[in-house]
Write a protein that holds these residues in place. Structure first.
Motif, PDB file in Angstrom:
ATOM      1  N   GLU A  14       0.820  -1.214   0.000  1.00 39.16           N
ATOM      2  CA  GLU A  14       0.000   0.000   0.000  1.00 39.16           C
ATOM      3  C   GLU A  14       0.852   1.262   0.000  1.00 39.16           C
ATOM      4  O   GLU A  14       0.443   2.284  -0.546  1.00 39.16           O
ATOM      5  N   PHE A  16       3.274   1.840  -1.717  1.00 33.70           N
ATOM      6  CA  PHE A  16       3.728   2.094  -3.088  1.00 33.70           C
ATOM      7  C   PHE A  16       2.574   2.264  -4.078  1.00 33.70           C
ATOM      8  O   PHE A  16       2.812   2.540  -5.251  1.00 33.70           O
ATOM      9  N   TRP A  18      -0.002   3.466  -6.479  1.00 35.53           N
ATOM     10  CA  TRP A  18      -0.167   4.645  -7.333  1.00 35.53           C
ATOM     11  C   TRP A  18       1.000   5.622  -7.234  1.00 35.53           C
ATOM     12  O   TRP A  18       0.849   6.821  -7.458  1.00 35.53           O
ATOM     13  N   LYS A  19       2.180   5.130  -6.869  1.00 40.18           N
ATOM     14  CA  LYS A  19       3.358   5.988  -6.717  1.00 40.18           C
ATOM     15  C   LYS A  19       4.560   5.348  -7.400  1.00 40.18           C
ATOM     16  O   LYS A  19       4.626   4.145  -7.552  1.00 40.18           O
ATOM     17  N   ASN A  20       5.515   6.179  -7.744  1.00 41.76           N
ATOM     18  CA  ASN A  20       6.835   5.677  -8.095  1.00 41.76           C
ATOM     19  C   ASN A  20       7.510   5.300  -6.783  1.00 41.76           C
ATOM     20  O   ASN A  20       7.206   5.881  -5.733  1.00 41.76           O
ATOM     21  N   GLU A  22      10.295   5.989  -5.501  1.00 33.71           N
ATOM     22  CA  GLU A  22      10.947   7.103  -4.796  1.00 33.71           C
ATOM     23  C   GLU A  22       9.950   8.057  -4.146  1.00 33.71           C
ATOM     24  O   GLU A  22      10.321   8.861  -3.284  1.00 33.71           O
ATOM     25  N   ASP A  23       8.672   7.968  -4.511  1.00 33.67           N
ATOM     26  CA  ASP A  23       7.649   8.838  -3.919  1.00 33.67           C
ATOM     27  C   ASP A  23       6.961   8.212  -2.709  1.00 33.67           C
ATOM     28  O   ASP A  23       6.146   8.865  -2.055  1.00 33.67           O
ATOM     29  N   ALA A  24       7.259   6.966  -2.415  1.00 28.34           N
ATOM     30  CA  ALA A  24       6.654   6.302  -1.257  1.00 28.34           C
ATOM     31  C   ALA A  24       7.148   6.941   0.029  1.00 28.34           C
ATOM     32  O   ALA A  24       8.294   7.397   0.126  1.00 28.34           O
ATOM     33  N   ASP A  25       6.287   6.987   1.018  1.00 31.86           N
ATOM     34  CA  ASP A  25       6.618   7.536   2.334  1.00 31.86           C
ATOM     35  C   ASP A  25       7.587   6.571   3.023  1.00 31.86           C
ATOM     36  O   ASP A  25       7.200   5.468   3.416  1.00 31.86           O
TER      37      ASP A  25
END
Length: 81
Positions: A14, A16, A18-20, A22-25
């Motif tokens: 979760e 990741f 809808w994200k790249n 490197e954009d994951a928290d």
């Protein structure tokens, strides 16, 4: 424990969604990864598996199934190489 491990792996995914990558928290990834590792280690302990041994065996097995000269740079499954 295997069910809990699967649920925690889903929660890791979760982070990741809808994200790249490197954009994951990273804090969320760290938290969920800790849960996945904890359950995996608990499961290994329940079956009295030596984690280092089983990972080493799997690396050797994967090396045989996916030789570098055939598998590098491709996503093909071992039976398609």
């Amino acid at each position: 424990m295997a069910v809990a491990l699967n649920i925690e792996a889903g929660e890791l995914l979760e982070a990741f969604l809808w994200k790249n990558a490197e954009d994951a928290d990273s804090a969320k990834v760290k938290e969920e990864l800790a849960d996945v590792i904890a359950y995996a280690l608990l499961l290994a302990d329940k079956y009295k598996f030596d984690v280092f041994e089983i990972v080493s065996e799997k690396i050797i097995e994967n090396g045989k199934k996916y030789p570098v000269d055939k598998a590098k740079g491709t996503a093909k499954k071992y039976n398609e190489l």
